[in-house]
Motif scaffolding. Structure first.
Motif, PDB file in Angstrom:
ATOM      1  N   ALA A 113      -1.862  -0.749  -1.808  1.00 49.46           N
ATOM      2  CA  ALA A 113      -1.027  -0.883  -3.105  1.00 49.46           C
ATOM      3  C   ALA A 113       0.008  -1.958  -2.679  1.00 49.46           C
ATOM      4  CB  ALA A 113      -0.149   0.385  -3.531  1.00 49.46           C
ATOM      5  N   LYS A 114       0.673  -2.101  -1.528  1.00 43.16           N
ATOM      6  CA  LYS A 114       1.651  -2.823  -1.295  1.00 43.16           C
ATOM      7  C   LYS A 114       0.733  -4.416  -0.893  1.00 43.16           C
ATOM      8  CE  LYS A 114       4.930   0.031   0.931  1.00 43.16           C
ATOM      9  NZ  LYS A 114       5.662   0.699   2.032  1.00 43.16           N
ATOM     10  N   THR A 115      -0.346  -4.298  -0.193  1.00 42.46           N
ATOM     11  CA  THR A 115      -1.046  -5.559   0.109  1.00 42.46           C
ATOM     12  C   THR A 115      -1.517  -6.391  -0.940  1.00 42.46           C
ATOM     13  OG1 THR A 115      -3.102  -4.596   0.891  1.00 42.46           O
ATOM     14  CG2 THR A 115      -1.204  -4.797   2.536  1.00 42.46           C
ATOM     15  N   THR A 116      -2.105  -5.621  -1.905  1.00 42.26           N
ATOM     16  CA  THR A 116      -2.699  -6.097  -3.252  1.00 42.26           C
ATOM     17  C   THR A 116      -1.712  -6.756  -3.953  1.00 42.26           C
ATOM     18  OG1 THR A 116      -4.386  -4.468  -3.402  1.00 42.26           O
ATOM     19  CG2 THR A 116      -3.915  -5.758  -5.430  1.00 42.26           C
ATOM     20  N   ALA A 117      -0.446  -6.209  -4.018  1.00 39.99           N
ATOM     21  CA  ALA A 117       0.834  -6.861  -4.667  1.00 39.99           C
ATOM     22  C   ALA A 117       1.394  -8.199  -4.064  1.00 39.99           C
ATOM     23  CB  ALA A 117       1.867  -5.836  -4.823  1.00 39.99           C
ATOM     24  N   ALA A 118       1.491  -8.123  -2.548  1.00 43.41           N
ATOM     25  CA  ALA A 118       1.705  -9.273  -1.995  1.00 43.41           C
ATOM     26  C   ALA A 118       0.749 -10.346  -1.943  1.00 43.41           C
ATOM     27  CB  ALA A 118       1.986  -8.800  -0.352  1.00 43.41           C
TER      28      ALA A 118
END
Length: 178
Positions: A13-18
């Motif tokens: 969830a975090k890496t996709t956004a980043a």
């Protein structure tokens, strides 16, 4: 623009956004994800622990990826009033830093009571909703909005805002610390 941005997380969830924000902001950049410690409790309580965790992750990511130009740290927490809070820190190899906050919304009272007693939010949400690994998917925000706003989407706003001084250094001439 070819350089590396280190993200202090391997959570999808975090890496996709980043990746989404970094690739739009800096076409051609490389986003390297790395699992680094936050230096705060597994479930940060309050803005102090949450922002410290974000800063620690950003600095550790920058240090862990040789040649990286920036490090990003994303940390979710719960404040003392029972709201979910989220914080993004960006640090540059040259010393510039910026810290931004994302959405803030109330969690269900039964969830809050358990989290404030020391349980980790995603485990409580999984148990209450019968899901598994929700923090790597929709997260609490996605569950509570019935998918109208996912965890990955929640991180995009503060990530984009955290990049402002790096996108417009002429408007932010001094190092920025939040």
């Amino acid at each position: 623009m070819s350089f590396t941005i280190a993200v202090g997380s391997t959570n999808p969830a975090k890496t996709t956004a980043a990746r989404t924000i970094c690739e739009r902001a800096f076409p051609g950049c490389t986003v390297a994800t790395v699992d680094v410690p936050s230096g705060v409790p597994e479930q940060p309580i309050g803005p102090g622990q949450t922002s410290t965790g974000a800063r620690n992750r950003a600095r550790a990511a920058l240090a862990a990826v040789p040649g990286a130009r920036m490090g990003m740290g994303l940390e979710g927490g719960v404040d003392e009033e029972g709201n979910l809070i989220n914080c993004v820190a960006v640090v540059e190899a040259g010393g510039r830093e910026n810290l931004t906050w994302g959405v803030c919304f109330p969690l269900p009272p039964a969830v809050v009571a358990r989290v404030l007693r020391g349980e980790e939010l995603s485990r409580v949400m999984d148990e209450v909703t019968g899901r598994t690994e929700s923090k790597k998917q929709q997260g609490a925000v996605g569950i509570l909005t019935n998918g109208l706003f996912t965890r990955a989407e929640m991180w995009q706003g503060p990530l984009a805002c955290a990049l402002m001084p790096f996108l417009h250094p002429e408007l932010y001439p001094a190092p920025v610390a939040g």
